[in-house]
Structure formats: C-alpha cells, structure tokens
Design an enzyme around this catalytic site. Sequence first.
Site, PDB file in Angstrom:
ATOM      1  N   ARG A 140       0.720  -1.021   0.197  1.00 46.36           N
ATOM      2  CA  ARG A 140       0.522  -0.330   0.103  1.00 46.36           C
ATOM      3  C   ARG A 140       0.901   1.301  -0.068  1.00 46.36           C
ATOM      4  NH1 ARG A 140      -2.869  -2.822   3.456  1.00 46.36           N
ATOM      5  NH2 ARG A 140      -4.552  -3.444   1.931  1.00 46.36           N
ATOM      6  N   LYS A 162       3.932  11.453 -11.811  1.00 46.03           N
ATOM      7  CA  LYS A 162       3.134  10.714 -12.373  1.00 46.03           C
ATOM      8  C   LYS A 162       3.774   9.230 -12.233  1.00 46.03           C
ATOM      9  CE  LYS A 162       0.221  13.729 -15.322  1.00 46.03           C
ATOM     10  NZ  LYS A 162       0.440  14.006 -16.849  1.00 46.03           N
ATOM     11  N   GLU A 204      11.898  17.432 -25.531  1.00 44.71           N
ATOM     12  CA  GLU A 204      10.627  17.419 -24.739  1.00 44.71           C
ATOM     13  C   GLU A 204      11.343  18.950 -23.874  1.00 44.71           C
ATOM     14  OE1 GLU A 204       8.697  17.015 -23.394  1.00 44.71           O
ATOM     15  OE2 GLU A 204       7.911  14.712 -24.463  1.00 44.71           O
ATOM     16  N   LYS A 246       8.953  22.270 -14.523  1.00 39.45           N
ATOM     17  CA  LYS A 246       8.457  22.030 -14.101  1.00 39.45           C
ATOM     18  C   LYS A 246       7.977  21.802 -12.354  1.00 39.45           C
ATOM     19  CE  LYS A 246       6.927  16.914 -14.584  1.00 39.45           C
ATOM     20  NZ  LYS A 246       6.571  15.926 -15.735  1.00 39.45           N
ATOM     21  N   GLU A 256      -3.006  17.815 -12.090  1.00 41.07           N
ATOM     22  CA  GLU A 256      -3.295  18.406 -14.459  1.00 41.07           C
ATOM     23  C   GLU A 256      -4.731  19.160 -14.075  1.00 41.07           C
ATOM     24  OE1 GLU A 256      -1.158  16.163 -16.747  1.00 41.07           O
ATOM     25  OE2 GLU A 256      -3.234  16.699 -18.269  1.00 41.07           O
ATOM     26  N   ARG A 260      -0.506  22.170 -15.085  1.00 37.61           N
ATOM     27  CA  ARG A 260       0.086  21.602 -15.637  1.00 37.61           C
ATOM     28  C   ARG A 260      -0.323  20.958 -17.325  1.00 37.61           C
ATOM     29  NH1 ARG A 260       1.990  16.144 -11.508  1.00 37.61           N
ATOM     30  NH2 ARG A 260       3.253  15.175 -13.319  1.00 37.61           N
ATOM     31  N   ASN A 264       1.258  19.830 -22.119  1.00 40.22           N
ATOM     32  CA  ASN A 264       1.147  18.735 -23.254  1.00 40.22           C
ATOM     33  C   ASN A 264       1.566  19.938 -24.183  1.00 40.22           C
ATOM     34  OD1 ASN A 264       0.143  16.756 -20.879  1.00 40.22           O
ATOM     35  ND2 ASN A 264      -1.708  17.454 -21.555  1.00 40.22           N
ATOM     36  N   HIS A 267       2.452  17.272 -27.700  1.00 37.28           N
ATOM     37  CA  HIS A 267       1.384  16.152 -26.868  1.00 37.28           C
ATOM     38  C   HIS A 267       0.054  15.970 -27.710  1.00 37.28           C
ATOM     39  CE1 HIS A 267       5.638  16.168 -24.735  1.00 37.28           C
ATOM     40  NE2 HIS A 267       5.097  15.188 -24.313  1.00 37.28           N
ATOM     41  N   HIS A 271       1.154  12.456 -29.881  1.00 37.02           N
ATOM     42  CA  HIS A 271       1.048  11.242 -29.399  1.00 37.02           C
ATOM     43  C   HIS A 271      -0.005  10.734 -30.367  1.00 37.02           C
ATOM     44  CE1 HIS A 271       0.972  12.072 -24.804  1.00 37.02           C
ATOM     45  NE2 HIS A 271       1.661  11.315 -24.781  1.00 37.02           N
ATOM     46  N   HIS A 283       9.151   8.831 -28.680  1.00 42.40           N
ATOM     47  CA  HIS A 283       8.298  10.007 -28.365  1.00 42.40           C
ATOM     48  C   HIS A 283       8.596  11.461 -28.297  1.00 42.40           C
ATOM     49  CE1 HIS A 283       5.503  11.817 -25.026  1.00 42.40           C
ATOM     50  NE2 HIS A 283       6.267  12.277 -24.886  1.00 42.40           N
TER      51      HIS A 283
HETATM   52  N1  LIG Z   1       6.052  10.145 -15.585  1.00 40.68           N
HETATM   53  C1  LIG Z   1       6.050  11.560 -16.633  1.00 40.68           C
HETATM   54  O1  LIG Z   1       5.652  12.370 -16.040  1.00 40.68           O
HETATM   55  C2  LIG Z   1       6.238  11.471 -17.961  1.00 40.68           C
HETATM   56  C3  LIG Z   1       6.641  11.903 -18.839  1.00 40.68           C
HETATM   57  C4  LIG Z   1       7.169  11.589 -20.145  1.00 40.68           C
HETATM   58  C5  LIG Z   1       7.376  10.646 -20.625  1.00 40.68           C
HETATM   59  N2  LIG Z   1       7.022   9.419 -19.515  1.00 40.68           N
HETATM   60  C6  LIG Z   1       7.242   7.579 -19.886  1.00 40.68           C
HETATM   61  O2  LIG Z   1       8.370   7.647 -20.215  1.00 40.68           O
HETATM   62  C7  LIG Z   1       8.975   6.517 -21.025  1.00 40.68           C
HETATM   63  C8  LIG Z   1       9.777   7.150 -21.633  1.00 40.68           C
HETATM   64  O3  LIG Z   1      10.962   7.359 -21.616  1.00 40.68           O
HETATM   65  P1  LIG Z   1      12.173   7.205 -22.125  1.00 40.68           P
HETATM   66  O4  LIG Z   1      12.602   7.989 -23.209  1.00 40.68           O
HETATM   67  O5  LIG Z   1      13.124   7.588 -20.667  1.00 40.68           O
HETATM   68  O6  LIG Z   1      12.524   5.035 -22.352  1.00 40.68           O
HETATM   69  P2  LIG Z   1      13.621   4.499 -21.547  1.00 40.68           P
HETATM   70  O7  LIG Z   1      13.248   4.237 -19.502  1.00 40.68           O
HETATM   71  O8  LIG Z   1      12.961   2.736 -22.207  1.00 40.68           O
HETATM   72  O9  LIG Z   1      14.400   4.921 -22.041  1.00 40.68           O
HETATM   73  C9  LIG Z   1      15.348   4.309 -23.225  1.00 40.68           C
HETATM   74  C10 LIG Z   1      16.595   3.513 -23.501  1.00 40.68           C
HETATM   75  O10 LIG Z   1      17.844   3.857 -22.929  1.00 40.68           O
HETATM   76  C11 LIG Z   1      18.149   3.078 -22.446  1.00 40.68           C
HETATM   77  N3  LIG Z   1      19.115   3.873 -21.833  1.00 40.68           N
HETATM   78  C12 LIG Z   1      18.471   4.300 -20.230  1.00 40.68           C
HETATM   79  N4  LIG Z   1      19.334   5.506 -20.098  1.00 40.68           N
HETATM   80  C13 LIG Z   1      20.556   4.713 -20.037  1.00 40.68           C
HETATM   81  C14 LIG Z   1      21.816   5.391 -19.794  1.00 40.68           C
HETATM   82  N5  LIG Z   1      21.901   6.029 -19.053  1.00 40.68           N
HETATM   83  N6  LIG Z   1      23.003   4.541 -21.186  1.00 40.68           N
HETATM   84  C15 LIG Z   1      22.749   4.146 -22.084  1.00 40.68           C
HETATM   85  N7  LIG Z   1      21.210   3.359 -22.205  1.00 40.68           N
HETATM   86  C16 LIG Z   1      20.425   3.571 -21.494  1.00 40.68           C
HETATM   87  C17 LIG Z   1      17.238   2.314 -21.200  1.00 40.68           C
HETATM   88  O11 LIG Z   1      17.641   1.050 -21.341  1.00 40.68           O
HETATM   89  C18 LIG Z   1      15.974   2.369 -22.874  1.00 40.68           C
HETATM   90  O12 LIG Z   1      16.452   1.166 -24.006  1.00 40.68           O
HETATM   91  C19 LIG Z   1       7.243   6.219 -21.206  1.00 40.68           C
HETATM   92  O13 LIG Z   1       6.548   5.287 -20.974  1.00 40.68           O
HETATM   93  C20 LIG Z   1       6.864   7.563 -21.147  1.00 40.68           C
HETATM   94  O14 LIG Z   1       5.059   7.270 -21.195  1.00 40.68           O
HETATM   95  C21 LIG Z   1       6.581   9.377 -18.470  1.00 40.68           C
HETATM   96 ZN   LIG Z   2       6.414  13.934 -23.442  1.00 44.62          ZN
END
Ligand SMILES: NC(=O)c1ccc[n+]([C@@H]2O[C@H](COP(=O)([O-])OP(=O)(O)OC[C@H]3O[C@@H](n4cnc5c(N)ncnc54)[C@H](O)[C@@H]3O)[C@@H](O)[C@H]2O)c1
Ligand SMILES: [Zn+2]
Length: 376
Positions: A140, A162, A204, A246, A256, A260, A264, A267, A271, A283
Amino acid sequence: MPRLRGISLFFARGSVVAEMVELTVGLDERSYPVFIGAGILDRIGADLARRNIGNRYAIVSDSTVARLYGRRLQQVLANAGLLAELFAFPAGEESKSLTVLGDLASQLAGKGFDRYDAIVALGGGVTGDLAGFLAASYMRGIPFVQVPTTLLAQVDSSVGGKTGVDIPQGKNMVGAFYQPKAVYIDTDVLQSLPPRELLGGIAEVIKYGVIRDPDFFTFLESNIDNIISLVPEAIARTIETCCRIKAAVVAEDEKEGHVRRILNYGHTIGHAVEGASQYSIIHGFAVAIGMVAEAKIAVMHGLLAPRENAKIVHILKSYDLPTEVPENLDRKEIRQYLLTDKKNVSGSILFVLPTAIGETVISDSVTDAQIDAVLL
Ligand SMILES: NC(=O)c1ccc[n+]([C@@H]2O[C@H](COP(=O)([O-])OP(=O)(O)OC[C@H]3O[C@@H](n4cnc5c(N)ncnc54)[C@H](O)[C@@H]3O)[C@@H](O)[C@H]2O)c1
Ligand SMILES: [Zn+2]
C-alpha cells in the site's frame, strides 16, 4: 505558491570540485529535493543514509541500465552502510506492464521487503513510471527515489509524481500520482545514452522554452553543439532550467487541473503520430512533429506570429529533429487516435497553443478542418 530554491553546493569529486544544484519541488509536507550535477550517482548513498528513507533499498532498473550502473549504485549504497538489492527487468516500453509490475512485487516479497523499505528507480522513464507505481502500490505504498538516466527522464518524467503502467487498451492507463522522496540527476550518465534517445529528450527540452521561457529558448538556439556534445555546464544548465519549470508547474498544479496542461504542448498531435506509427517514431520525435503542427494551428487562429512559428521550426531542425508528419504515415490513423482522445475527454480536445515564445493558451476550439490542414 511554488517554493523553489536554487542552492549551489560544492562537493569534492576525486580531486575535482564539482558544482551541484539543489531545487525543491514545493508540495508542503511532501516537498522533495532535486539534485543536479556531474557525478551525483556516487553521492546517493551518503544522502540516503542521512535521509533514512528505508531500512533496505530495492534498486529497480531495466536490463541495460542495470548492466551499466546497477552494481555501481549498489556498491555506492553499501559503502554508506545501506543494504541494497538489484532487481532488473527487460529494457523497453513492453515492460511497463501489469505483468512485470506483478513479477517485481513478487521478487520484492520473496526477498522479504516490507513497508519500512524503499525503492530506488534507476533508469529512464519506463523504469521511473514502473518502479514508481510499484512503490505506490507495494504494501500500500513505500517510499521511493528517482535516479533518472535518460535526458527525457531527467527533464520530465522523474519530477512530478506521475507513475503507472500500460495496458493493451492504452498507455499509462493504470497508475497513481505518487511523489518521490528525492530525485538524483547525474549528468555524467548521459554519456552512455544512444544519440537517438538524447535527441528525443531535446524535443522535450525545447518544449519548455516554448511554453515558459524565452531566454532559455535563446540559450538553446545558441548552444546547439555544446548541448548535443554534453558539455557539462551547458547540459547542467539545460536540465536545471527544465526541472525548475517542471517543479514550478507541478507545485502550482500537482494533478493536472489547468496549469499542468501546458506541459502537453506538442503532445496532442504528438501522441496521435506516435500511436499511428505503432510507436516506431519515438516519443520525442513525435512531440517535435506535434509542436510544429500545433504551432501552425496557433498561426491559423491568429494567435502566433508567423515569425515566431518559424523560430520553433528552425530550432527543431537545427537539432536534427523531425518537423513534419512522415509521408508514409496514414493520416486516417492519426485522426482515429485524435478521435479516441476526444472521446476520452468527453467531446472536445484541448490544445496547448503557443502565442509567443514563452507563452501559451489552452484552446478547445480547434476544428477538424484545421487539424486536417496541418496533417497534409
Ligand atoms: N511520468 C511522467 O511524467 C512521464 C513523462 C514523460 C514520459 N513518461 C514515460 O517515459 C517513458 C519513456 O522514457 P524514456 O524515453 O526514458 O525510455 P526508456 O526508459 O525506455 O529508456 C530508453 C532506452 O535507453 C536506455 N537507457 C536509459 N538510460 C541509459 C543510459 N544512461 N545509457 C544507455 N542507455 C540508457 C534504456 O535501457 C532504454 O533502452 C514512456 O513510457 C513515457 O510514458 C512519463
Ligand atoms: Zn513527452
């Protein structure tokens, strides 16, 4: 009121004295610090020991990041007298699932982790979202900290609380708002990031300039090589500015409501482009395309001067980011995604439209014809 602190602390890193910045995400009793600087990974143990967040730490990481930094972080924690276990899951968005969430929960339970223990999310946005939701739901809710390792995670997903996973019906459909206790951003780890992932994060970064900060936008225009080649001062200033924006937005509007939403920008169409490409367009690239499309819509509404619009297109091109919907992408598919979006928000899609560099308005009056015109 957002509570932001920008304190420069100095600490010894080998013989080098490196600068570290500390910001605060101001959410009253749930406020937390964001540390930014080179070499911070090696300082996490000492800081966690001081904060005393958990009896034991579960470092959750994807397979790639676990291989690169997992053992090192575990050792850093051990050196500070902290007990830590590493839990790795397969890298990739597919792992942001209820199945992997369940597997990780079982593994934690198998090792006897209880509600006095804590989670360290070490990795990109996938790891942060998955491990964050694991922390929100395991027993929990147990405390967690973020150690983001992609640029996207460092400037966006690690700050704001998030968390969640995907289900076949859609991305991020199951999750929770759950704030970390601290965020540790080590700019050095970006050195190992594949260039494509770095670029995705830059989209971003540019978004922050467009929605909130014209000076930052100018800085981004004039430091392209320094940022792309990860010159320490340039990349640290970049990440710090994004996190400040942020943090301020999240402090004003955690869940949001209205404020917030400005995050977007790019986006809504982004998206849809991402989805229509079956996620073959990453993305950040989809967001770059979305930012241009949404800026064009702003021009059509007479909200944005063509000269300002040209600046947005130009900066994205300068960073080698895509600015147009690829020809081979089915426009019908994109419209279908937007339509689903529309249903999800009971009738009208909200667009974040820039009115100048650094300013936006939220509009619910974008017409289908205008969307069609920018998708051409
Ligand atoms: N929570 C939020 O507010 C929020 C905001 C934007 C995006 N997201 C989410 O984030 C995700 C995308 O994140 P991402 O782009 O970081 O993807 P990811 O976490 O999959 O990382 C991308 C790739 O890079 C590799 N990697 C990570 N760090 C590394 C490093 N230092 N050196 C070498 N390789 C490395 C990972 O293994 C992966 O293969 C999506 O699921 C999206 O929905 C969440
Ligand atoms: Zn984004």
